[in-house]
Write a protein that holds these residues in place. Structure first.
Motif, short mmCIF file in Angstrom:
data_model
loop_
_atom_site.label_atom_id
_atom_site.label_comp_id
_atom_site.label_asym_id
_atom_site.label_seq_id
_atom_site.Cartn_x
_atom_site.Cartn_y
_atom_site.Cartn_z
N LEU A 249 0.83 -1.20 0.00
CA LEU A 249 0.00 0.00 0.00
C LEU A 249 0.86 1.25 0.00
CD1 LEU A 249 -2.87 -0.84 2.52
CD2 LEU A 249 -2.93 -0.90 0.04
N LYS A 250 1.91 1.23 0.79
CA LYS A 250 2.80 2.39 0.87
C LYS A 250 3.46 2.68 -0.48
CE LYS A 250 3.85 2.14 5.80
NZ LYS A 250 4.87 1.92 6.82
N SER A 251 3.78 1.62 -1.21
CA SER A 251 4.42 1.84 -2.51
C SER A 251 3.45 2.50 -3.49
CB SER A 251 4.93 0.51 -3.08
OG SER A 251 3.85 -0.33 -3.42
N VAL A 252 2.16 2.21 -3.34
CA VAL A 252 1.16 2.79 -4.23
C VAL A 252 1.03 4.29 -4.00
CG1 VAL A 252 -1.32 2.83 -4.76
CG2 VAL A 252 -0.15 0.65 -4.44
N VAL A 253 1.16 4.70 -2.73
CA VAL A 253 0.93 6.11 -2.41
C VAL A 253 2.25 6.81 -2.05
CG1 VAL A 253 -1.43 5.77 -1.65
CG2 VAL A 253 0.41 5.47 -0.01
N ARG A 254 3.34 6.35 -2.63
CA ARG A 254 4.67 6.83 -2.28
C ARG A 254 4.77 8.36 -2.34
NH1 ARG A 254 7.09 3.98 -5.68
NH2 ARG A 254 7.53 2.22 -4.31
N GLY B 245 -16.79 30.01 23.44
CA GLY B 245 -16.41 31.25 22.79
C GLY B 245 -15.10 31.20 22.02
N LYS B 246 -14.50 30.05 21.93
CA LYS B 246 -13.19 29.93 21.28
C LYS B 246 -13.28 29.30 19.88
CE LYS B 246 -10.59 29.36 25.62
NZ LYS B 246 -9.74 30.56 25.47
N THR B 247 -12.22 29.54 19.10
CA THR B 247 -12.01 28.79 17.86
C THR B 247 -11.34 27.48 18.25
OG1 THR B 247 -11.78 30.75 16.45
CG2 THR B 247 -10.78 28.71 15.66
N VAL B 248 -12.04 26.38 18.05
CA VAL B 248 -11.53 25.07 18.46
C VAL B 248 -10.98 24.35 17.24
CG1 VAL B 248 -12.09 22.84 19.48
CG2 VAL B 248 -13.18 24.92 20.36
N ILE B 249 -9.69 24.01 17.29
CA ILE B 249 -9.05 23.26 16.22
C ILE B 249 -8.79 21.84 16.72
CG2 ILE B 249 -7.09 23.09 14.63
CD1 ILE B 249 -6.65 26.09 15.02
N ILE B 250 -9.51 20.88 16.17
CA ILE B 250 -9.31 19.48 16.54
C ILE B 250 -8.29 18.87 15.59
CG2 ILE B 250 -10.38 17.20 16.71
CD1 ILE B 250 -12.97 18.57 17.50
N ILE B 251 -7.25 18.27 16.16
CA ILE B 251 -6.17 17.69 15.36
C ILE B 251 -6.01 16.21 15.68
CG2 ILE B 251 -3.69 17.72 14.85
CD1 ILE B 251 -3.65 20.68 15.37
N ASP B 252 -5.99 15.40 14.63
CA ASP B 252 -5.69 13.97 14.76
C ASP B 252 -4.71 13.60 13.66
OD1 ASP B 252 -5.73 11.43 15.78
OD2 ASP B 252 -7.86 11.06 15.42
N ASP B 253 -4.21 12.36 13.69
CA ASP B 253 -3.22 11.97 12.68
C ASP B 253 -3.85 11.48 11.38
OD1 ASP B 253 -4.13 9.50 13.55
OD2 ASP B 253 -2.28 8.95 14.57
N GLY B 254 -5.17 11.47 11.32
CA GLY B 254 -5.87 11.09 10.10
C GLY B 254 -7.30 10.69 10.40
N ARG C 188 4.47 11.43 12.06
CA ARG C 188 3.46 12.37 12.56
C ARG C 188 4.05 13.76 12.78
NH1 ARG C 188 2.47 7.54 15.26
NH2 ARG C 188 0.38 6.62 14.96
N ASN C 189 5.30 13.80 13.20
CA ASN C 189 5.95 15.09 13.40
C ASN C 189 6.05 15.86 12.10
OD1 ASN C 189 8.93 16.60 13.60
ND2 ASN C 189 7.67 16.81 15.41
N ASP C 190 6.42 15.16 11.04
CA ASP C 190 6.49 15.77 9.71
C ASP C 190 5.12 16.28 9.28
OD1 ASP C 190 7.58 16.32 7.04
OD2 ASP C 190 6.49 14.54 6.41
N ALA C 191 4.08 15.50 9.54
CA ALA C 191 2.72 15.91 9.19
C ALA C 191 2.32 17.17 9.95
CB ALA C 191 1.74 14.78 9.50
N GLY C 192 2.72 17.25 11.22
CA GLY C 192 2.42 18.43 12.02
C GLY C 192 3.10 19.68 11.49
N LYS C 193 4.35 19.54 11.10
CA LYS C 193 5.08 20.68 10.53
C LYS C 193 4.39 21.18 9.26
CE LYS C 193 9.66 19.29 12.27
NZ LYS C 193 9.79 20.38 13.25
N LYS C 194 3.90 20.25 8.45
CA LYS C 194 3.23 20.64 7.21
C LYS C 194 1.87 21.28 7.47
CE LYS C 194 5.81 17.41 4.38
NZ LYS C 194 5.94 16.05 3.83
N LEU C 195 1.22 20.86 8.55
CA LEU C 195 -0.06 21.47 8.91
C LEU C 195 0.12 22.92 9.34
CD1 LEU C 195 -2.24 18.91 10.92
CD2 LEU C 195 -2.84 20.07 8.79
N CYS C 196 1.29 23.24 9.89
CA CYS C 196 1.56 24.60 10.39
C CYS C 196 1.26 25.66 9.33
CB CYS C 196 3.00 24.73 10.85
SG CYS C 196 3.32 24.04 12.49
N GLY D 191 -2.38 4.75 8.28
CA GLY D 191 -0.96 4.40 8.38
C GLY D 191 -0.27 4.21 7.05
N ALA D 192 -1.03 3.97 5.98
CA ALA D 192 -0.43 3.75 4.67
C ALA D 192 0.18 5.02 4.09
CB ALA D 192 -1.47 3.20 3.70
N TYR D 193 -0.14 6.17 4.68
CA TYR D 193 0.34 7.45 4.15
C TYR D 193 1.52 8.00 4.96
CZ TYR D 193 -3.79 7.02 1.39
OH TYR D 193 -4.74 6.54 0.52
#
Length: 226
Positions: free
Chosen positions: A9-14, A137-146, A21-29, A203-205
């Motif tokens: 699966l990983k090879s398909v979506v290379r 009263g807040k802007t709520v940002i919900i973050i998960d790994d996918g 997850r840390n890399d994904a968080g940096k990109k979300l920034c 997890g395949a991504y």
């Protein structure tokens, strides 16, 4: 066999893979910077969601907390989710699964009660308190790994709206196209970095999708509190 399957699966979506997850968080920034002038609270879904949320929280000094929804499992196989519930009792059910499996209301009520107890136990373990995060009263940002089925996120969103959030944002690295479209009617804004037409598993991504341990959660929380 499972490992071989995931490797295929990983090879398909290379071209769409996050290093971790840390890399994904940096990109979300890059997509979350626009919220830094708002009254924001980031709610991370542990354990993996906290690792993704770590860099955005640090980068923009966002207020943060954890939200711990739990899936509602089917009667004869708890791994099959028929819905999910959040800490304040807000829940989401998939009527299709409930009707197809003939799930009784008595079972649903019992399962919701058991999962709320487990949520409160985990909240006390991670946070020292089982009170719901202050989102009014807040802007709520919900973050998960996918997103996969999306049930737990839907329960979390239902809860933060019930608790008075003024704006809801869902930020995830990856999710299936049909679920992302479905979520648009539940949130004010959705940020998803990769929306593949053919979705396999979260997890395949990721090149590295090892389970985040409790020790790592406590370490990240301590670092964020400094």
């Amino acid at each position: 066999m499972l490992k071989l399957y995931l490797n295929k699966l990983k090879s398909v979506v290379r071209k769409m893979i996050f290093v971790d997850r840390n890399d994904a968080g940096k990109k979300l920034c890059e997509n979350l910077e626009k919220f830094k002038k708002e009254d924001v609270i980031v709610l991370a879904v542990p354990r993996g969601g906290l690792e993704v949320a770590y860099d955005p929280i640090k980068s923009f000094n966002f207020e943060w907390d954890l939200i711990i929804p739990r899936k509602i499992g089917a009667p004869h196989n708890k791994e099959i989710a028929i819905g999910a519930v959040s800490a304040d009792g807000s829940y989401f059910l998939d009527d299709h699964y409930v009707n197809m499996l003939g799930v009784s209301q008595a079972y649903i009520e019992l399962e919701i009660s058991e999962q709320i107890k487990e949520i409160h136990r985990r909240m006390r373990e991670y946070r020292g308190s089982d009170t719901f995060p202050k989102v009014e009263g807040k802007t709520v940002i919900i973050i998960d790994d996918g997103i996969a089925t999306g049930f737990t996120i839907l329960a979390a969103l239902k809860a933060v709206k019930k608790q008075g959030a003024s704006k809801t944002v869902l930020a995830v690295p990856v999710g299936p196209k049909d679920m992302i479209e479905k979520f648009k009617k539940f949130v004010d804004e959705i940020i998803c970095l990769h929306i593949p037409d053919e979705f396999y598993a979260v997890g395949a991504y990721y090149m590295n999708f090892e389970q985040v341990t409790d020790e790592e959660v406590f370490r990240m929380m301590n670092e964020l509190r400094r």
